[in-house]
Design a protein around this motif. Structure first.
Motif, PDB file in Angstrom:
ATOM      1  N   CYS A  64      44.471   9.193  28.038  1.00  0.00           N
ATOM      2  CA  CYS A  64      43.559  10.436  27.901  1.00  0.00           C
ATOM      3  C   CYS A  64      43.049  10.791  26.318  1.00  0.00           C
ATOM      4  O   CYS A  64      42.006  11.339  26.248  1.00  0.00           O
ATOM      5  N   ALA A  65      43.831  10.265  25.659  1.00  0.00           N
ATOM      6  CA  ALA A  65      43.015  10.454  24.321  1.00  0.00           C
ATOM      7  C   ALA A  65      43.038   9.092  23.206  1.00  0.00           C
ATOM      8  O   ALA A  65      43.869   8.465  23.639  1.00  0.00           O
ATOM      9  N   ALA A  66      42.419   9.077  22.850  1.00  0.00           N
ATOM     10  CA  ALA A  66      42.556   7.683  21.671  1.00  0.00           C
ATOM     11  C   ALA A  66      43.693   8.148  20.193  1.00  0.00           C
ATOM     12  O   ALA A  66      44.095   6.843  20.719  1.00  0.00           O
ATOM     13  N   VAL A  67      44.120   8.715  20.237  1.00  0.00           N
ATOM     14  CA  VAL A  67      45.854   8.588  19.597  1.00  0.00           C
ATOM     15  C   VAL A  67      46.664   9.808  20.001  1.00  0.00           C
ATOM     16  O   VAL A  67      46.223  11.093  20.137  1.00  0.00           O
ATOM     17  N   THR A  68      48.045   9.923  20.698  1.00  0.00           N
ATOM     18  CA  THR A  68      48.651  10.414  20.792  1.00  0.00           C
ATOM     19  C   THR A  68      49.855  11.229  20.072  1.00  0.00           C
ATOM     20  O   THR A  68      50.578  10.169  19.124  1.00  0.00           O
ATOM     21  N   ARG A  69      50.380  12.081  19.768  1.00  0.00           N
ATOM     22  CA  ARG A  69      51.929  12.402  19.475  1.00  0.00           C
ATOM     23  C   ARG A  69      52.597  13.277  19.889  1.00  0.00           C
ATOM     24  O   ARG A  69      51.883  14.547  21.199  1.00  0.00           O
ATOM     25  N   VAL A  70      53.591  13.217  19.697  1.00  0.00           N
ATOM     26  CA  VAL A  70      54.734  15.040  20.684  1.00  0.00           C
ATOM     27  C   VAL A  70      54.937  15.329  19.494  1.00  0.00           C
ATOM     28  O   VAL A  70      55.540  14.561  18.706  1.00  0.00           O
ATOM     29  N   TRP A  71      55.128  16.714  19.383  1.00  0.00           N
ATOM     30  CA  TRP A  71      56.015  17.899  18.687  1.00  0.00           C
ATOM     31  C   TRP A  71      56.635  18.242  19.370  1.00  0.00           C
ATOM     32  O   TRP A  71      56.483  19.309  19.892  1.00  0.00           O
ATOM     33  N   LEU A  72      57.947  18.031  19.081  1.00  0.00           N
ATOM     34  CA  LEU A  72      59.075  18.857  19.286  1.00  0.00           C
ATOM     35  C   LEU A  72      59.716  19.889  17.991  1.00  0.00           C
ATOM     36  O   LEU A  72      59.863  20.185  17.519  1.00  0.00           O
TER      37      LEU A  72
END
Length: 465
Positions: free
Chosen positions: A415-423
């Protein structure tokens, strides 16, 4: 899936075809897990048919039917090439069978039977099948479909052939599509025979005779003139009565007689062989294109009727939980590059003891903490309508990366152009389990999501670390 064609590039027929393939699959194996597909399909169009198409294309891309369709198209092209080569060699064989090696005189009606006999029999069979049973594909058409499926070599392609036939039966289009293929193959074969006849008649000297034991000469004269009447209107030569009568005794040595018989043979092949196949092929092609343009889904079919309430709900219902499917598709990340704008931070199942949210830069929206199904559904609906350019998902690595969480991360990323995960770091005085952290890294790498950026909020604000 880089090898899979984009759904936006599919033709009208291909889109309906995939809808039927998904419907057949669900009739045979039960309903598919389609929560995300239903939600995104509601945003794809206003009509029920548009939403059914959108849902089917999303499921087909996820589960492999879209790639199978590409393989089927490749198989169909390979099968058609094989049949085209067969038609070329068959046409050459007809020419050789008609004229022989030039050592003996050519029996004109035996040559004519070699050139047009099988063609006329199959043409009669096609016409009878069209009038009596509606089946005009013939052996060549069914052979092409069979070879197309074999050359596809994809397990998912097994459902495509029956889905296509069911779709085309509604307007009886199969007979026109297969008819165009059959007439095209015969046209190529007869064209190859005509070209080779011209080459052989140009490079060798042939004598022409007719022979009979039962019939009289007048019968052959009448038949020859009747068959040559239409070609004569197009400029082809026609032997006169004396030449026809004399050819019943021996091959004439006169150059004009040879040329007259050769022109008659070529004209009859063109008028009674190539022209009917050309006209019928063009007619079938016109009926095919006209019918495909008017083709639509049968919304009264049971499989589509069940989707009506889910895709066109009279009102939004909250808190409904569907029964768990027997198996879930493998989670994978993605992106939504079109019309994306803004930046969003969201957290997944954080401990209540952790202070949240952090101080956010200007222009970054806080989507809160996702703890239950309803919160997830509302956020996914919102992100589907207004996809962000950057999405940062905060996760607590003290929890195990279970399948449901990974599926949610993959769905959010699409659902987004760019995604990152924050651990997130562990609270003061508490250490992270190294094995569990390694499990998170492995799971996110398999999912295809980047993680562990040094300054996640700075990336969320500016788009770079």
């Amino acid at each position: 899936m880089s090898s899979t064609p984009s759904a936006s590039n599919l033709s009208h027929l291909d889109r309906l075809w995939l809808c039927e393939a998904i419907r057949l699959r669900e009739e045979q194996a039960g309903p598919l897990e389609d929560g995300e597909a239903i939600r995104r399909a509601r945003q794809a169009g206003e009509s029920l048919e548009q939403r059914i198409e959108a849902r089917a294309l999303l499921l087909a891309e996820r589960d492999g039917q879209l790639a199978a369709l590409r393989h089927w198209h490749q198989g169909a092209r390979l099968a058609l090439i094989a049949l085209l080569l067969l038609a070329l060699f068959s046409g050459a064989g007809l020419a050789f069978a008609a004229l022989g090696d030039g050592q003996r005189p050519v029996n004109v009606f035996w040559a004519l039977g070699s050139l047009l006999g099988l063609h006329l029999l199959t043409l009669l069979g096609w016409a009878l099948g069209l009038l009596l049973t509606g089946d005009s594909g013939g052996a060549l058409g069914r052979l092409w479909l069979w070879l197309s499926e074999k050359f596809a070599r994809d397990a998912q392609a097994a459902q495509l052939a029956p889905a296509l036939m069911l779709l085309l039966q509604r307007r009886r289009l199969a007979r026109w599509g297969l008819g165009a293929v059959v007439h095209g193959l015969w046209l190529l074969a007869l064209l190859a025979a005509l070209v080779l006849l011209l080459a052989m008649l140009s490079t060798r000297r042939y004598g022409f005779v007719w022979e009979t034991t039962i019939l009289g000469g007048d019968s052959f004269i009448a038949l020859t003139q009747a068959l040559g009447a239409l070609p004569a209107l197009l400029g082809f030569s026609l032997p006169d009565i004396e030449q026809i009568r004399a050819s019943g005794t021996a091959a004439l040595a006169e150059e004009s007689a040879r040329q007259a018989w050769a022109g008659w043979l070529l004209g009859v092949l063109l008028v009674y062989g190539l022209l009917p196949r050309l006209l019928l092929g063009l007619f079938c092609l016109w009926r095919w294109k006209h019918g495909v343009a008017r083709l639509h889904l049968d919304l009264a079919a049971p499989g589509y009727a069940l989707l009506r309430e889910r895709l066109n709900p009279p009102s939004e219902r909250l808190g409904i939980s569907d029964a768990a499917p027997d198996s879930l598709p493998l989670a994978h990340a993605g992106s939504h590059p079109e019309h994306a704008d803004g930046a969003v931070l969201v957290a997944v199942e954080l401990d209540t003891s952790r202070a949240w949210p952090p101080a956010l830069p200007k222009g970054v929206a806080d989507a809160g903490i996702l703890d239950d199904r309803e919160q997830r559904r509302r956020l996914l609906d919102q992100l589907t309508r207004f996809p962000p350019a950057r999405l940062l998902i905060a996760c607590d690595p003290r929890r195990s990366p279970d399948r449901g969480t990974l599926a949610l991360l993959g769905e959010l990323s699409r659902c987004a152009a760019v995604t990152r995960v924050w651990l997130l770091q562990a609270p003061p005085g508490e250490a992270l389990d190294s094995q569990r952290l390694a499990d998170w890294h492995t799971a996110l790498e398999q999912l295809g999501l980047p993680h562990g950026c040094a300054a996640p909020l700075a990336w969320l604000e500016t788009g770079h670390d």
